[in-house]
Design a protein around this motif. Structure first.
Motif, PDB file in Angstrom:
ATOM      1  N   THR A 309       0.829  -1.204   0.000  1.00  0.00           N
ATOM      2  CA  THR A 309       0.000   0.000   0.000  1.00  0.00           C
ATOM      3  C   THR A 309       0.861   1.250   0.000  1.00  0.00           C
ATOM      4  O   THR A 309       2.022   1.224   0.418  1.00  0.00           O
ATOM      5  N   VAL A 310       0.274   2.335  -0.449  1.00  0.00           N
ATOM      6  CA  VAL A 310       0.985   3.613  -0.491  1.00  0.00           C
ATOM      7  C   VAL A 310       1.350   4.071   0.915  1.00  0.00           C
ATOM      8  O   VAL A 310       2.438   4.606   1.159  1.00  0.00           O
ATOM      9  N   SER A 311       0.462   3.848   1.868  1.00  0.00           N
ATOM     10  CA  SER A 311       0.684   4.318   3.236  1.00  0.00           C
ATOM     11  C   SER A 311       1.636   3.423   4.017  1.00  0.00           C
ATOM     12  O   SER A 311       2.157   3.828   5.063  1.00  0.00           O
ATOM     13  N   GLY A 312       1.843   2.195   3.540  1.00  0.00           N
ATOM     14  CA  GLY A 312       2.667   1.251   4.276  1.00  0.00           C
ATOM     15  C   GLY A 312       1.906   0.497   5.354  1.00  0.00           C
ATOM     16  O   GLY A 312       2.483  -0.328   6.065  1.00  0.00           O
ATOM     17  N   LYS A 313       0.605   0.747   5.491  1.00  0.00           N
ATOM     18  CA  LYS A 313      -0.249   0.051   6.444  1.00  0.00           C
ATOM     19  C   LYS A 313      -1.360  -0.691   5.679  1.00  0.00           C
ATOM     20  O   LYS A 313      -1.695  -0.331   4.550  1.00  0.00           O
ATOM     21  N   PRO A 314      -1.932  -1.712   6.299  1.00  0.00           N
ATOM     22  CA  PRO A 314      -2.984  -2.474   5.600  1.00  0.00           C
ATOM     23  C   PRO A 314      -4.216  -1.625   5.295  1.00  0.00           C
ATOM     24  O   PRO A 314      -4.498  -0.627   5.970  1.00  0.00           O
ATOM     25  N   ILE A 315      -4.950  -2.063   4.293  1.00  0.00           N
ATOM     26  CA  ILE A 315      -6.234  -1.480   3.922  1.00  0.00           C
ATOM     27  C   ILE A 315      -7.276  -2.589   3.954  1.00  0.00           C
ATOM     28  O   ILE A 315      -7.048  -3.677   3.420  1.00  0.00           O
ATOM     29  N   VAL A 316      -8.421  -2.316   4.563  1.00  0.00           N
ATOM     30  CA  VAL A 316      -9.526  -3.276   4.643  1.00  0.00           C
ATOM     31  C   VAL A 316     -10.736  -2.689   3.936  1.00  0.00           C
ATOM     32  O   VAL A 316     -11.072  -1.510   4.116  1.00  0.00           O
ATOM     33  N   VAL A 478      -9.392  -9.163   8.732  1.00  0.00           N
ATOM     34  CA  VAL A 478      -9.051  -8.178   9.746  1.00  0.00           C
ATOM     35  C   VAL A 478      -7.603  -7.754   9.566  1.00  0.00           C
ATOM     36  O   VAL A 478      -6.770  -8.540   9.081  1.00  0.00           O
ATOM     37  N   ALA A 479      -7.321  -6.511   9.918  1.00  0.00           N
ATOM     38  CA  ALA A 479      -5.943  -6.001   9.875  1.00  0.00           C
ATOM     39  C   ALA A 479      -5.747  -5.073  11.060  1.00  0.00           C
ATOM     40  O   ALA A 479      -6.710  -4.490  11.579  1.00  0.00           O
ATOM     41  N   ASP A 480      -4.508  -4.936  11.484  1.00  0.00           N
ATOM     42  CA  ASP A 480      -4.230  -4.022  12.595  1.00  0.00           C
ATOM     43  C   ASP A 480      -3.179  -2.999  12.199  1.00  0.00           C
ATOM     44  O   ASP A 480      -2.532  -3.105  11.142  1.00  0.00           O
ATOM     45  N   ALA A 481      -3.016  -2.019  13.055  1.00  0.00           N
ATOM     46  CA  ALA A 481      -2.101  -0.911  12.780  1.00  0.00           C
ATOM     47  C   ALA A 481      -0.643  -1.330  12.789  1.00  0.00           C
ATOM     48  O   ALA A 481       0.225  -0.588  12.315  1.00  0.00           O
ATOM     49  N   ASP A 482      -0.342  -2.514  13.331  1.00  0.00           N
ATOM     50  CA  ASP A 482       1.027  -3.032  13.309  1.00  0.00           C
ATOM     51  C   ASP A 482       1.364  -3.723  11.998  1.00  0.00           C
ATOM     52  O   ASP A 482       2.505  -4.146  11.800  1.00  0.00           O
ATOM     53  N   GLY A 483       0.363  -3.882  11.122  1.00  0.00           N
ATOM     54  CA  GLY A 483       0.619  -4.462   9.812  1.00  0.00           C
ATOM     55  C   GLY A 483       0.172  -5.896   9.640  1.00  0.00           C
ATOM     56  O   GLY A 483       0.330  -6.473   8.558  1.00  0.00           O
ATOM     57  N   ASN A 484      -0.402  -6.526  10.667  1.00  0.00           N
ATOM     58  CA  ASN A 484      -0.866  -7.906  10.545  1.00  0.00           C
ATOM     59  C   ASN A 484      -2.193  -7.972   9.794  1.00  0.00           C
ATOM     60  O   ASN A 484      -3.069  -7.122   9.987  1.00  0.00           O
ATOM     61  N   ILE A 485      -2.328  -8.988   8.959  1.00  0.00           N
ATOM     62  CA  ILE A 485      -3.588  -9.222   8.255  1.00  0.00           C
ATOM     63  C   ILE A 485      -3.977 -10.684   8.437  1.00  0.00           C
ATOM     64  O   ILE A 485      -3.123 -11.558   8.627  1.00  0.00           O
ATOM     65  N   ALA A 486      -5.279 -10.955   8.399  1.00  0.00           N
ATOM     66  CA  ALA A 486      -5.746 -12.320   8.627  1.00  0.00           C
ATOM     67  C   ALA A 486      -7.065 -12.559   7.922  1.00  0.00           C
ATOM     68  O   ALA A 486      -7.846 -11.637   7.676  1.00  0.00           O
ATOM     69  N   TYR A 487      -7.291 -13.834   7.615  1.00  0.00           N
ATOM     70  CA  TYR A 487      -8.572 -14.332   7.097  1.00  0.00           C
ATOM     71  C   TYR A 487      -8.952 -15.541   7.930  1.00  0.00           C
ATOM     72  O   TYR A 487      -8.151 -16.470   8.089  1.00  0.00           O
ATOM     73  N   SER A 488     -10.191 -15.539   8.475  1.00  0.00           N
ATOM     74  CA  SER A 488     -10.559 -16.606   9.394  1.00  0.00           C
ATOM     75  C   SER A 488     -12.037 -16.965   9.282  1.00  0.00           C
ATOM     76  O   SER A 488     -12.895 -16.246   9.790  1.00  0.00           O
ATOM     77  N   PRO A 489     -12.368 -18.102   8.653  1.00  0.00           N
ATOM     78  CA  PRO A 489     -13.755 -18.571   8.606  1.00  0.00           C
ATOM     79  C   PRO A 489     -14.051 -19.527   9.761  1.00  0.00           C
ATOM     80  O   PRO A 489     -14.439 -20.681   9.557  1.00  0.00           O
ATOM     81  N   ALA A 789     -14.376   1.223   3.768  1.00  0.00           N
ATOM     82  CA  ALA A 789     -12.951   1.072   3.459  1.00  0.00           C
ATOM     83  C   ALA A 789     -12.136   1.839   4.497  1.00  0.00           C
ATOM     84  O   ALA A 789     -12.490   2.966   4.867  1.00  0.00           O
ATOM     85  N   SER A 790     -11.051   1.218   4.960  1.00  0.00           N
ATOM     86  CA  SER A 790     -10.213   1.829   6.005  1.00  0.00           C
ATOM     87  C   SER A 790      -8.746   1.577   5.725  1.00  0.00           C
ATOM     88  O   SER A 790      -8.349   0.446   5.434  1.00  0.00           O
ATOM     89  N   ASP A 791      -7.949   2.627   5.815  1.00  0.00           N
ATOM     90  CA  ASP A 791      -6.496   2.535   5.769  1.00  0.00           C
ATOM     91  C   ASP A 791      -6.007   2.645   7.210  1.00  0.00           C
ATOM     92  O   ASP A 791      -6.290   3.637   7.889  1.00  0.00           O
ATOM     93  N   LEU A 792      -5.280   1.632   7.682  1.00  0.00           N
ATOM     94  CA  LEU A 792      -4.860   1.596   9.088  1.00  0.00           C
ATOM     95  C   LEU A 792      -3.779   2.613   9.421  1.00  0.00           C
ATOM     96  O   LEU A 792      -3.376   2.728  10.590  1.00  0.00           O
ATOM     97  N   SER A 793      -3.308   3.380   8.443  1.00  0.00           N
ATOM     98  CA  SER A 793      -2.379   4.460   8.748  1.00  0.00           C
ATOM     99  C   SER A 793      -3.110   5.674   9.298  1.00  0.00           C
ATOM    100  O   SER A 793      -2.493   6.608   9.792  1.00  0.00           O
ATOM    101  N   THR A 794      -4.446   5.681   9.175  1.00  0.00           N
ATOM    102  CA  THR A 794      -5.270   6.780   9.669  1.00  0.00           C
ATOM    103  C   THR A 794      -6.288   6.225  10.667  1.00  0.00           C
ATOM    104  O   THR A 794      -6.331   5.019  10.933  1.00  0.00           O
ATOM    105  N   LYS A 795      -7.130   7.100  11.181  1.00  0.00           N
ATOM    106  CA  LYS A 795      -8.258   6.688  12.025  1.00  0.00           C
ATOM    107  C   LYS A 795      -9.573   7.019  11.332  1.00  0.00           C
ATOM    108  O   LYS A 795     -10.592   7.256  11.974  1.00  0.00           O
ATOM    109  N   THR A 796      -9.539   6.982  10.004  1.00  0.00           N
ATOM    110  CA  THR A 796     -10.693   7.347   9.187  1.00  0.00           C
ATOM    111  C   THR A 796     -11.351   6.107   8.599  1.00  0.00           C
ATOM    112  O   THR A 796     -10.668   5.180   8.169  1.00  0.00           O
ATOM    113  N   ILE A 797     -12.671   6.097   8.582  1.00  0.00           N
ATOM    114  CA  ILE A 797     -13.410   5.075   7.855  1.00  0.00           C
ATOM    115  C   ILE A 797     -14.205   5.773   6.761  1.00  0.00           C
ATOM    116  O   ILE A 797     -14.804   6.838   6.983  1.00  0.00           O
ATOM    117  N   HIS A 798     -14.171   5.211   5.568  1.00  0.00           N
ATOM    118  CA  HIS A 798     -14.893   5.730   4.419  1.00  0.00           C
ATOM    119  C   HIS A 798     -16.140   4.870   4.225  1.00  0.00           C
ATOM    120  O   HIS A 798     -16.042   3.636   4.190  1.00  0.00           O
TER     121      HIS A 798
END
Length: 848
Positions: A309-316, A478-489, A789-798
């Protein structure tokens, strides 16, 4: 005034179903509509509460800032004040919708809408969901778990917020629906909040596909399972890979074990059940209120790793595809308390953000499309059934269903006698009996799971929260601000024992739950649930992104426990194509890239695939038909663009729908339950036919598919001529046929504005018509019920909501977000923890 009072003619296809209600008597309704003080002609309360409210006994204070779009931003000094405020807000804006939602799983819809709700109530009471709701609440308050006890206390404050608002209402301030029905809202109880949870379980986990497949196998034999690739689904694109999977317990540090509740026995070769057609007919009526989601649709979500990502943090990103209704299913909310600082969407009656983000994580859901319902048939002798060598007396449970009579203004009691076997309650219709086991029919703590998500500070925390989750199992990303991403059914998957095996042309096919079991032989019994700690997930996989769109969760054996009736691959493939293309061209993805992909309607891969096959079948068409066929071939060569200004997608959609229904009717015997017939099943059959396969000729005789294709095209053209009022097909603009107009359940004039729609049932931004009609065209009935849509580099949700905050059609915040954001491809921004800069008014909740 007369245009405002125009009543819809009992449209049973309308998803929220309350209209199945109204027509018992015209005269009482006329008086209700024309009463200037208490009738529907009055607007009811259509504003946003402001000023100050005293709430004695509620610790702390809450301030609700209503922004210019009518979205509530709740800032509270205590959790108690925060959830109280949320309950108050919901009651003031979505009171009738919340009432409807709680009653459906409780089996109390008839008390609200009359006899039209009886079949739904009969199903819910048969499944005993009202007891499951009560037991779930008892589990929360009696567990001794501090987290559960804390949440149960907060639920009580949330319910009080609802009730305090209701208690202050005058009759003329009630939502119009109550005055139409001549009813007042009942006070809320904590169990009603659990009922909202069970509604979503029924919507997303319950299905009767096993019985539909049973009818197919009865007609064609078990070889159809392989010939149409029904249970293996080799054409479907997997969402994750077993080679990259890790166990949920390895990431969460939690362990669990499976306790076998029933012994395994040998049951021999598989058989298939007796007729289920009458039970299916009953279930089709009973499931009407649950069709807030579409069988042909699903949802999208994905997470992009920070390295890409451009921000270097995950996007969900997440856009669940449910019915497009007025008011919208979801409402946007932003809440800040000592424990929770989150924004996203919730549903009327739920005290949590269901989908969204907090300061540290963002999450999204799509339905896993798993198999959580099993049916059992037996030898019967009256109310005795044969089970493992002995005759047993079925238990009898008596339920009383109250039905509101709008003529007499009284409740009428109807008695329902439910048989129960060792496998579960019996659904009975016209002499057919099937017992049913369903994961959602027991007590559960799914609300706790979502509450824990709201508070989680890492992806691992979010995964740990799944220990409370039973159903409806979701594809959680799910993703967190530390950069971890996961998929869990992860959730409660039945551990089936004594599963029989079909021997089909030398291949052994285990009945993993896709067909009814012989209960008399003890087939397919549930021995508990698969240990959560052993379930596969993806955690920081070696790929740029994880995409889920209701496709097969995993590619191999590690995911076979999940189910079999996945959605078609087309949205999954298109998202992968668009994200991959942008990543290749730009090197990194931005939040703008993600939102552009999320709103894409430029093409529908399913239409492109289907029409390409139909064109081969119709290649001998001459005259005007031949011209149309050549025009569609040229359209395919251009990439099958599905924009509203083109004529080709109008014909493509109508032709594909007509042919698909005709092919299904040939296989099944009627067009009913056509939602079962995935496009990939038709694709498999048609490809075999076009290749000259003998297998295909068992279902379509050689030379039969070509006239079927041509005749379905002729029928489509005739319908379109009637709709457009002209035979000049090049003037048939797609956007005139295919449009959004979310429907109000009672008054047509309260529908949302009509807007042209591009795309199709399987475009990334889906636009799925439920009907094709010469008068109304192909109105879109389901689609993205929210885009987030959320970029974890910010605290904004679109966010883009297809509606507004308020459920009252007279409110300026009834459909404003639908018009301003959703239909234009734009997004509203909410910044977690920040008060809005465009406040309309303020409501202060003053507690102790």
């Amino acid at each position: 005034m007369s245009s405002r009072l125009k009543i819809l003619a009992v449209p049973l296809i309308v998803v929220i179903v309350i209209l199945m209600l109204v027509a018992p008597s015209v005269q009482p309704l006329v008086s209700l509509f024309l009463d200037p003080f208490n009738g529907v002609a009055g607007s009811g309360f259509a504003g946003l509460p402001s000023g100050a409210v005293r709430a004695p006994g509620v610790p702390g204070e809450a301030v609700i800032y209503w922004d210019s779009d009518g979205v509530p931003h709740i800032f509270a000094s205590t959790d108690e004040a925060g959830v109280y405020a949320l309950g108050y807000v919901m009651a003031s804006t979505r009171l009738f919708q919340a009432d409807l939602f709680r009653r459906i799983p409780q089996g109390r819809l008839s008390e609200l809408v009359g006899g039209a709700g009886f079949e739904s109530d009969r199903l819910m009471r048969t499944l005993n969901l009202d007891d499951a709701i009560a037991e779930s609440w008892k589990l929360m308050v009696g567990s001794g778990d501090p987290e559960l006890l804390r949440l149960s206390e907060l639920v009580k404050y949330f319910v009080r917020g609802f009730n305090d608002y209701i208690s202050g209402l005058k009759y003329r301030e009630l939502p119009p629906e109550y005055r139409l029905l001549g009813l007042k809202p009942e006070p809320w109880k904590p169990e009603d909040v659990i009922a909202i949870q069970k509604l979503f379980t029924m919507m997303l986990a319950w299905d009767s596909d096993d019985l539909v497949l049973n009818e197919l196998v009865r007609k064609w034999g078990p070889s159809i399972l392989l010939d149409l690739d029904i249970v293996d689904r080799t054409l479907t694109t997997p969402q994750a890979y077993c080679a990259e999977a890790v166990k949920w317990g390895e990431v969460t540090g939690l362990t669990s074990s499976t306790q076998l509740l029933k012994p395994a026995i040998t049951v021999g070769e598989a058989t298939y059940g007796a007729s289920s057609s009458k039970v299916l007919n009953f279930l089709w009526k009973a499931e009407e209120p649950l069709r807030l989601h579409s069988n042909l649709q699903g949802s999208n979500n994905w997470v992009v790793g920070g390295a890409y990502t451009v921000s270097g943090k995950p996007i969900v990103a997440n856009d669940p595809h449910l019915a497009l209704t007025a008011p919208s299913l979801w409402m946007l909310v932003h809440i800040s308390t000592p424990s929770v600082k989150a924004a996203g969407v919730t549903v009327a009656g739920a005290p949590v953000v269901v989908i969204g983000r907090n300061e540290r994580i963002a999450w999204g859901f799509t339905n896993v499309m798993g198999d959580f319902t099993d049916f059992y048939y037996y030898k019967w002798n009256g109310t005795m059934y044969y089970y493992k060598g002995q005759w047993l007396n079925a238990k009898v449970r008596v339920e009383v269903i109250n039905v509101w009579n709008p003529q007499t203004r009284k409740m009428e009691a109807r008695e329902l006698r439910v048989l129960e076997t060792v496998h579960g309650p019996v659904i009975e219709e016209g002499g057919e009996r099937y017992a049913v086991a369903f994961t959602g029919a027991g007590p559960s703590l799914d609300l706790v799971f979502v509450w824990e998500l709201n508070k989680a500070s890492s992806a691992a925390d979010a995964l740990r929260a799944q220990k409370y989750f039973t159903a409806p199992i979701q594809n959680l990303v799910v993703a967190d601000a530390d950069g971890n991403i996961a998929y869990s059914p992860v959730g409660a998957y039945p551990l089936r024992v004594n599963t029989p095996t079909f021997n089909i042309e030398g291949f052994k096919v285990e009945n993993r739950g896709f067909l009814p079991y012989n209960g008399s032989r003890g087939e397919g019994e549930w021995a508990g649930f698969i240990a959560y700690s052993d379930l596969p997930i993806a955690f920081n996989p070696p790929r740029p992104f994880i995409v889920t769109a209701n496709s097969k969760p995993f590619d191999g054996e590690c995911g076979k426990h999940i189910g079999w009736n996945w959605a078609d691959r087309f949205r999954q493939d298109r998202i992968l194509e668009l994200l991959g293309g942008r990543l290749k061209a730009k090197g990194r993805l931005s939040i703008e890239d993600v939102m552009t992909v999320q709103t894409d309607t430029s093409k529908d891969l399913s239409l492109e695939t289907y029409i390409s096959m139909l064109l081969k079948l119709a290649k001998e068409a001459g005259g005007e038909l031949g011209d149309i066929v050549r025009g569609l071939e040229d359209w395919i060569s251009q990439g099958a663009p599905a924009s509203p200004d083109r004529w080709e997608p109008s014909i493509a959609l109508a032709w594909a729908l007509n042919f698909h229904r005709s092919l299904w009717a040939k296989l099944y015997g009627s067009e009913s339950r056509a939602g079962f017939f995935r496009l990939e099943l038709a694709e498999k059959l048609l490809k075999e036919y076009l290749a000259g396969s003998v297998k295909a000729e068992k279902y379509i005789a050689r030379g039969e598919a070509e006239p079927l294709a041509i005749n379905s095209l002729k029928e489509a053209l005739e319908l379109l001529k009637q709709y457009y009022g002209t035979g000049d097909y090049k003037t048939w603009k797609y956007g005139k046929l295919h449009y959004y107009s979310p429907e109000h359940p009672i008054l047509k004039t309260f529908n949302y504005e009509k807007k042209e729609a591009g795309g199709g049932p399987y475009s990334v931004n889906p636009a799925s018509p439920a009907t094709l009609d010469p008068k109304t065209g192909a109105p879109v009935k389901s689609g993205a019920s929210i885009r987030l849509a959320s970029d974890l580099s910010t605290k904004t949700i679109h966010a883009a909501l297809p509606g507004g905050t308020h459920g009252n059609p007279h409110s300026p915040h009834y459909q404003n977000q639908y018009k301003q954001y959703w239909t234009t491809g734009q997004y509203k921004e909410i910044n977690i923890g920040e008060k809005p800069g465009d406040t309309l008014n303020t409501l202060i909740i003053k507690g102790d």
